[in-house]
Design a protein around this motif. Structure first.
Motif, mmCIF file in Angstrom:
data_model
loop_
_atom_site.group_PDB
_atom_site.id
_atom_site.type_symbol
_atom_site.label_atom_id
_atom_site.label_comp_id
_atom_site.label_asym_id
_atom_site.label_seq_id
_atom_site.Cartn_x
_atom_site.Cartn_y
_atom_site.Cartn_z
ATOM 1 N N MET A 1 -20.840 24.857 9.085
ATOM 2 C CA MET A 1 -19.450 24.776 8.712
ATOM 3 C C MET A 1 -19.198 23.410 8.083
ATOM 4 N N LYS A 2 -18.449 23.412 6.989
ATOM 5 C CA LYS A 2 -18.056 22.171 6.324
ATOM 6 C C LYS A 2 -16.544 22.030 6.489
ATOM 7 N N SER A 3 -16.068 20.791 6.438
ATOM 8 C CA SER A 3 -14.630 20.600 6.554
ATOM 9 C C SER A 3 -14.180 19.385 5.763
ATOM 10 N N ILE A 4 -12.892 19.377 5.453
ATOM 11 C CA ILE A 4 -12.251 18.257 4.780
ATOM 12 C C ILE A 4 -10.896 18.057 5.446
ATOM 13 N N THR A 5 -10.533 16.801 5.646
ATOM 14 C CA THR A 5 -9.216 16.469 6.173
ATOM 15 C C THR A 5 -8.525 15.587 5.149
ATOM 16 N N VAL A 6 -7.332 15.991 4.760
ATOM 17 C CA VAL A 6 -6.554 15.253 3.772
ATOM 18 C C VAL A 6 -5.122 15.143 4.260
ATOM 19 N N GLU A 7 -4.411 14.187 3.708
ATOM 20 C CA GLU A 7 -2.993 14.098 4.007
ATOM 21 C C GLU A 7 -2.315 15.341 3.432
ATOM 22 N N ALA A 8 -1.393 15.899 4.189
ATOM 23 C CA ALA A 8 -0.721 17.138 3.779
ATOM 24 C C ALA A 8 0.348 16.833 2.729
ATOM 25 N N LYS A 9 -0.121 16.506 1.537
ATOM 26 C CA LYS A 9 0.741 16.257 0.394
ATOM 27 C C LYS A 9 0.318 17.188 -0.728
ATOM 28 N N ILE A 10 1.284 17.679 -1.473
ATOM 29 C CA ILE A 10 0.997 18.688 -2.500
ATOM 30 C C ILE A 10 -0.021 18.181 -3.520
ATOM 31 N N GLU A 11 -0.062 16.881 -3.785
ATOM 32 C CA GLU A 11 -1.025 16.375 -4.768
ATOM 33 C C GLU A 11 -2.467 16.492 -4.284
ATOM 34 N N ASN A 12 -2.670 16.803 -3.020
ATOM 35 C CA ASN A 12 -4.032 16.968 -2.497
ATOM 36 C C ASN A 12 -4.549 18.407 -2.568
ATOM 37 N N VAL A 13 -3.736 19.322 -3.065
ATOM 38 C CA VAL A 13 -4.203 20.709 -3.173
ATOM 39 C C VAL A 13 -5.437 20.791 -4.082
ATOM 40 N N ASP A 14 -5.498 19.950 -5.101
ATOM 41 C CA ASP A 14 -6.669 19.958 -5.989
ATOM 42 C C ASP A 14 -7.938 19.535 -5.256
ATOM 43 N N LYS A 15 -7.833 18.547 -4.366
ATOM 44 C CA LYS A 15 -8.995 18.105 -3.585
ATOM 45 C C LYS A 15 -9.515 19.247 -2.713
ATOM 46 N N VAL A 16 -8.584 19.944 -2.085
ATOM 47 C CA VAL A 16 -8.968 21.057 -1.208
ATOM 48 C C VAL A 16 -9.612 22.167 -2.028
ATOM 49 N N THR A 17 -9.004 22.516 -3.149
ATOM 50 C CA THR A 17 -9.537 23.581 -4.007
ATOM 51 C C THR A 17 -10.928 23.215 -4.522
ATOM 52 N N GLU A 18 -11.110 21.983 -4.966
ATOM 53 C CA GLU A 18 -12.424 21.548 -5.454
ATOM 54 C C GLU A 18 -13.468 21.603 -4.339
ATOM 55 N N PHE A 19 -13.092 21.170 -3.143
ATOM 56 C CA PHE A 19 -13.993 21.202 -1.995
ATOM 57 C C PHE A 19 -14.470 22.636 -1.732
ATOM 58 N N VAL A 20 -13.547 23.579 -1.695
ATOM 59 C CA VAL A 20 -13.899 24.979 -1.443
ATOM 60 C C VAL A 20 -14.714 25.547 -2.603
ATOM 61 N N ASN A 21 -14.304 25.252 -3.832
ATOM 62 C CA ASN A 21 -15.005 25.801 -4.990
ATOM 63 C C ASN A 21 -16.443 25.316 -5.095
ATOM 64 N N GLU A 22 -16.720 24.085 -4.660
ATOM 65 C CA GLU A 22 -18.104 23.600 -4.658
ATOM 66 C C GLU A 22 -18.980 24.480 -3.768
ATOM 67 N N VAL A 23 -18.467 24.829 -2.603
ATOM 68 C CA VAL A 23 -19.212 25.701 -1.686
ATOM 69 C C VAL A 23 -19.371 27.090 -2.293
ATOM 70 N N LEU A 24 -18.307 27.613 -2.893
ATOM 71 C CA LEU A 24 -18.353 28.951 -3.492
ATOM 72 C C LEU A 24 -19.364 29.014 -4.633
ATOM 73 N N GLU A 25 -19.419 27.966 -5.437
ATOM 74 C CA GLU A 25 -20.363 27.951 -6.561
ATOM 75 C C GLU A 25 -21.808 27.918 -6.073
ATOM 76 N N GLU A 26 -22.055 27.221 -4.968
ATOM 77 C CA GLU A 26 -23.402 27.216 -4.380
ATOM 78 C C GLU A 26 -23.817 28.633 -3.985
ATOM 79 N N LYS A 27 -22.862 29.432 -3.557
ATOM 80 C CA LYS A 27 -23.132 30.804 -3.101
ATOM 81 C C LYS A 27 -22.958 31.827 -4.219
#
Length: 136
Positions: free
Chosen positions: A1-27
């Motif tokens: 399991m991988k995880s990321i913790t970010v401040e809950a600010k709307i400008e961080n949605v891109d960080k979360v999306t990129e984090f998830v997409n990196e894993v998805l692209e590996e698969k």
């Protein structure tokens, strides 16, 4: 399991999306599934950013787990904000004309329709929303 913790600010949605997409692209996740997950991330993280902490601030943790048989992704959103279960929202009446519909609710409705499994629990002062989506 991988995880990321970010401040809950709307400008961080891109960080979360990129984090998830990196894993998805590996698969080698299909593009359609990736797009559905991107919409779900935008909706769920956006709700956390806008509503979880009121006028205060806090963090959100997103955990991702991949399963192989069948290929499936599990995304878990965790925050310590105001207890709130978005799955209890009444679904919008999409048969009404757009001008006759109440504002809000369409985003979580789309998440409910595109994910294979959704669950919510409030444990030890934390909102925990779990989404599962098969990749095939």
């Amino acid at each position: 399991m991988k995880s990321i913790t970010v401040e809950a600010k709307i400008e961080n949605v891109d960080k979360v999306t990129e984090f998830v997409n990196e894993v998805l692209e590996e698969k080698e996740c299909p593009l359609k599934v990736q797009m559905q997950l991107d919409v779900a991330i935008d909706e769920i993280f956006g709700n956390i950013a806008y509503y979880a902490y009121g006028k205060g601030s806090g963090n959100a943790t997103i955990q991702i787990e991949m399963e192989d048989n069948p290929p499936k992704i599990t995304l878990i959103f965790i925050d310590q904000g105001i207890p709130y279960n978005p799955l209890e929202n009444k679904d919008p009446d999409i048969t009404l004309d757009i001008e006759d519909r109440e504002i809000g609710g369409l985003g979580i409705f789309l998440v409910k329709k595109t994910m294979d499994e959704l669950s919510y629990e409030y444990v030890d002062g934390q909102n925990i929303l779990t989404m599962k989506k098969e990749l095939a």
